[in-house]
Enzyme design. Sequence first.
Site, short mmCIF file in Angstrom:
data_model
loop_
_atom_site.label_atom_id
_atom_site.label_comp_id
_atom_site.label_asym_id
_atom_site.label_seq_id
_atom_site.Cartn_x
_atom_site.Cartn_y
_atom_site.Cartn_z
N LYS A 96 0.78 -1.30 0.05
CA LYS A 96 0.27 -0.17 -0.04
C LYS A 96 0.81 1.41 -0.04
O LYS A 96 0.53 2.31 -0.81
CB LYS A 96 -0.95 0.15 1.06
CG LYS A 96 -1.93 -1.22 1.35
CD LYS A 96 -2.97 -0.88 2.39
CE LYS A 96 -2.06 -0.82 3.94
NZ LYS A 96 -1.33 -2.17 4.35
N ARG B 241 -9.40 0.47 9.35
CA ARG B 241 -8.94 -0.70 9.80
C ARG B 241 -10.28 -1.63 10.42
O ARG B 241 -9.70 -2.72 10.68
CB ARG B 241 -7.55 -0.84 10.57
CG ARG B 241 -6.44 -0.98 9.53
CD ARG B 241 -4.98 -0.60 10.32
NE ARG B 241 -4.16 -1.33 10.12
CZ ARG B 241 -3.05 -0.75 9.67
NH1 ARG B 241 -3.04 0.50 8.91
NH2 ARG B 241 -2.10 -1.56 9.29
N ARG C 240 11.84 -5.40 4.70
CA ARG C 240 11.47 -3.85 4.60
C ARG C 240 12.28 -2.76 5.33
O ARG C 240 12.83 -2.92 6.41
CB ARG C 240 10.03 -3.65 5.01
CG ARG C 240 9.42 -2.33 4.93
CD ARG C 240 8.15 -2.08 4.81
NE ARG C 240 7.34 -2.55 6.26
CZ ARG C 240 6.09 -2.27 6.19
NH1 ARG C 240 5.32 -1.93 5.36
NH2 ARG C 240 5.72 -2.34 7.37
N ARG D 246 11.69 -1.32 10.72
CA ARG D 246 10.61 -0.79 11.77
C ARG D 246 10.62 -1.81 12.77
O ARG D 246 10.77 -3.21 12.48
CB ARG D 246 9.02 -0.89 11.12
CG ARG D 246 8.68 0.59 10.72
CD ARG D 246 7.78 0.48 9.66
NE ARG D 246 6.63 0.16 10.32
CZ ARG D 246 5.29 -0.03 9.67
NH1 ARG D 246 5.09 0.38 8.35
NH2 ARG D 246 4.43 -0.64 10.35
N ARG E 9 0.29 -8.62 13.70
CA ARG E 9 -0.30 -7.88 12.84
C ARG E 9 -1.29 -8.30 11.74
O ARG E 9 -2.09 -7.93 11.66
CB ARG E 9 0.68 -6.65 12.30
CG ARG E 9 1.22 -5.70 13.45
CD ARG E 9 2.75 -5.14 12.92
NE ARG E 9 2.53 -4.56 11.70
CZ ARG E 9 3.37 -4.21 10.78
NH1 ARG E 9 4.60 -4.96 11.33
NH2 ARG E 9 3.24 -3.83 9.83
P1 ADP Z 1 1.42 -1.54 7.58
O1 ADP Z 1 2.35 -0.50 6.41
O2 ADP Z 1 2.35 -2.61 7.73
O3 ADP Z 1 0.32 -2.02 7.03
P2 ADP Z 1 1.00 0.95 9.06
O4 ADP Z 1 2.22 1.57 8.80
O5 ADP Z 1 -0.33 1.11 8.42
O6 ADP Z 1 1.33 -0.65 8.90
O7 ADP Z 1 0.40 0.88 10.52
C1 ADP Z 1 1.56 0.77 11.71
C2 ADP Z 1 0.74 0.63 12.84
O8 ADP Z 1 0.24 1.88 13.15
C3 ADP Z 1 -0.26 -0.39 13.19
O9 ADP Z 1 0.28 -1.66 13.43
C4 ADP Z 1 -1.32 0.46 14.34
O10 ADP Z 1 -0.54 0.28 15.63
C5 ADP Z 1 -1.17 1.86 13.75
N1 ADP Z 1 -2.35 2.03 13.01
C6 ADP Z 1 -2.14 2.54 11.57
N2 ADP Z 1 -3.36 2.92 11.08
C7 ADP Z 1 -4.13 2.60 11.95
C8 ADP Z 1 -5.56 2.58 12.03
N3 ADP Z 1 -6.43 2.84 11.00
N4 ADP Z 1 -6.28 2.18 13.12
C9 ADP Z 1 -5.62 1.77 14.30
N5 ADP Z 1 -4.40 1.74 14.21
C10 ADP Z 1 -3.45 2.23 13.29
P1 ADP Z 2 2.38 -2.09 3.10
O1 ADP Z 2 2.53 -0.30 3.22
O2 ADP Z 2 0.87 -2.40 2.54
O3 ADP Z 2 2.66 -2.48 4.52
P2 ADP Z 2 4.76 -1.66 1.83
O4 ADP Z 2 4.26 -0.70 0.55
O5 ADP Z 2 5.80 -1.07 2.68
O6 ADP Z 2 3.46 -2.35 2.07
O7 ADP Z 2 5.60 -2.85 1.21
C1 ADP Z 2 6.15 -3.80 1.83
C2 ADP Z 2 7.43 -4.39 1.43
O8 ADP Z 2 7.23 -5.16 0.19
C3 ADP Z 2 8.25 -3.20 1.07
O9 ADP Z 2 9.79 -3.75 1.44
C4 ADP Z 2 8.24 -3.03 -0.49
O10 ADP Z 2 9.64 -2.60 -0.92
C5 ADP Z 2 8.09 -4.51 -0.99
N1 ADP Z 2 7.13 -4.68 -1.77
C6 ADP Z 2 6.12 -3.73 -2.26
N2 ADP Z 2 5.34 -4.06 -3.34
C7 ADP Z 2 6.18 -5.00 -3.65
C8 ADP Z 2 6.00 -6.00 -5.12
N3 ADP Z 2 4.93 -5.88 -5.94
N4 ADP Z 2 6.93 -6.99 -5.31
C9 ADP Z 2 7.86 -7.23 -4.31
N5 ADP Z 2 8.17 -6.43 -3.22
C10 ADP Z 2 7.38 -5.28 -3.06
#
Ligand code: ADP
Ligand code: ADP
Length: 222
Positions: A13, A88, A127, A160, A171
Site C-alpha cells: 500500500k 482498519r 522492509r 521498523r 499484525r
Molecule cells: P503497515 O504498513 O505494515 O500496514 P502501518 O504503517 O499502516 O502498517 O501501521 C502501523 C501501525 O500503526 C499499526 O500496527 C497500528 O498500531 C497503527 N495504525 C495505523 N493505522 C491504524 C488504524 N487505521 N487504526 C488503528 N491503528 C492504526
Molecule cells: P504496506 O504499506 O502495505 O505495509 P509496503 O508498501 O511498505 O506495504 O511494502 C512492503 C514491502 O514489500 C516493502 O519492503 C516493499 O519494498 C516491498 N514490496 C512492495 N510491493 C512489492 C511487490 N509488488 N513485489 C515485491 N516487493 C514489494
Amino acid sequence: MIVVLLGAPGSGKGTQGGPLSAKFGLAHVATGDMFREHIKTGTELGQLAQSYLNSGALVPDEVTVRMVRERLQRPDATNGVILDGFPRTLPQATALDEALNDEGKQVDVVPCVSVSTDELLRRLGGRWICRASGHTYHIDSNPPKTAGVCDVDGSELYQREDDSIDVARKRLGIYFEQTGPVVDYYRGRGALVEVNGEQSIDEVFRDLAEALKARTEPTRAV
Ligand code: ADP
Ligand code: ADP
C-alpha cells in the site's frame, strides 16, 4: 475522489500510495506514517500511540478517527484522497462514511491488494524505510541504489521494530480478524476491486491505476 486502499501489512500500500496519489492529484493519507511522525516529534498523540505501534496493536478507534477527520479538513484533501491503512475496523469504516456524508461525499473505490501470508512475511522481514519521509525499499525485491541510503532524499534507512517476525505475525492476525470485515463491508456495497499484489511493483501500479480510472471516467453510451 475518495479512495480506500486496502491490503494486509506488507501488501504494498505504501509503495503504491505515493505514486498513485501523484498520478491522480490526490492527497496520500497514510495513518501509520501519521502516527510515526507524531511519535518522532514527541506530540501527545505520539506518546499515546507509541505502545500500540510497538506491540502491533491497533490504536483505539476514537483517537484514530479524530486524527483522520482533522486530516481530511486540510486544503490538500479537498480534491480527494487515497486513504492507506484506514479504515482498519468496522467502526472506523462507518465513522468515515459519516464524516464524508457530512460533506456530501462518499468512498468511490476500494482497491484491495491481495498477497499470500508467506510473501507478506517475506516482505515485512526485508522492509527498509527512510527516516525523512517513509520511502520504502526491500532488501531483495526493491533495493536502494546504495545500501542503507534513500534514493530519493539521501536519508538513512531503518527497519521498523514492528516488522520483527513475532510482531509482524500478530499484525497479520489482527488484519484478518479486524480488517477482514471491512473488506466484506465494501464488497457488499460493490465498491471493492481485487488487485493481485503478487506481481511486479509496476504491474500492481498499472492495475491500481486502471481500477481508479474505471471508477472515475463516465461510462460512454454505446
Ligand atoms: P503497515 O504498513 O505494515 O500496514 P502501518 O504503517 O499502516 O502498517 O501501521 C502501523 C501501525 O500503526 C499499526 O500496527 C497500528 O498500531 C497503527 N495504525 C495505523 N493505522 C491504524 C488504524 N487505521 N487504526 C488503528 N491503528 C492504526
Ligand atoms: P504496506 O504499506 O502495505 O505495509 P509496503 O508498501 O511498505 O506495504 O511494502 C512492503 C514491502 O514489500 C516493502 O519492503 C516493499 O519494498 C516491498 N514490496 C512492495 N510491493 C512489492 C511487490 N509488488 N513485489 C515485491 N516487493 C514489494
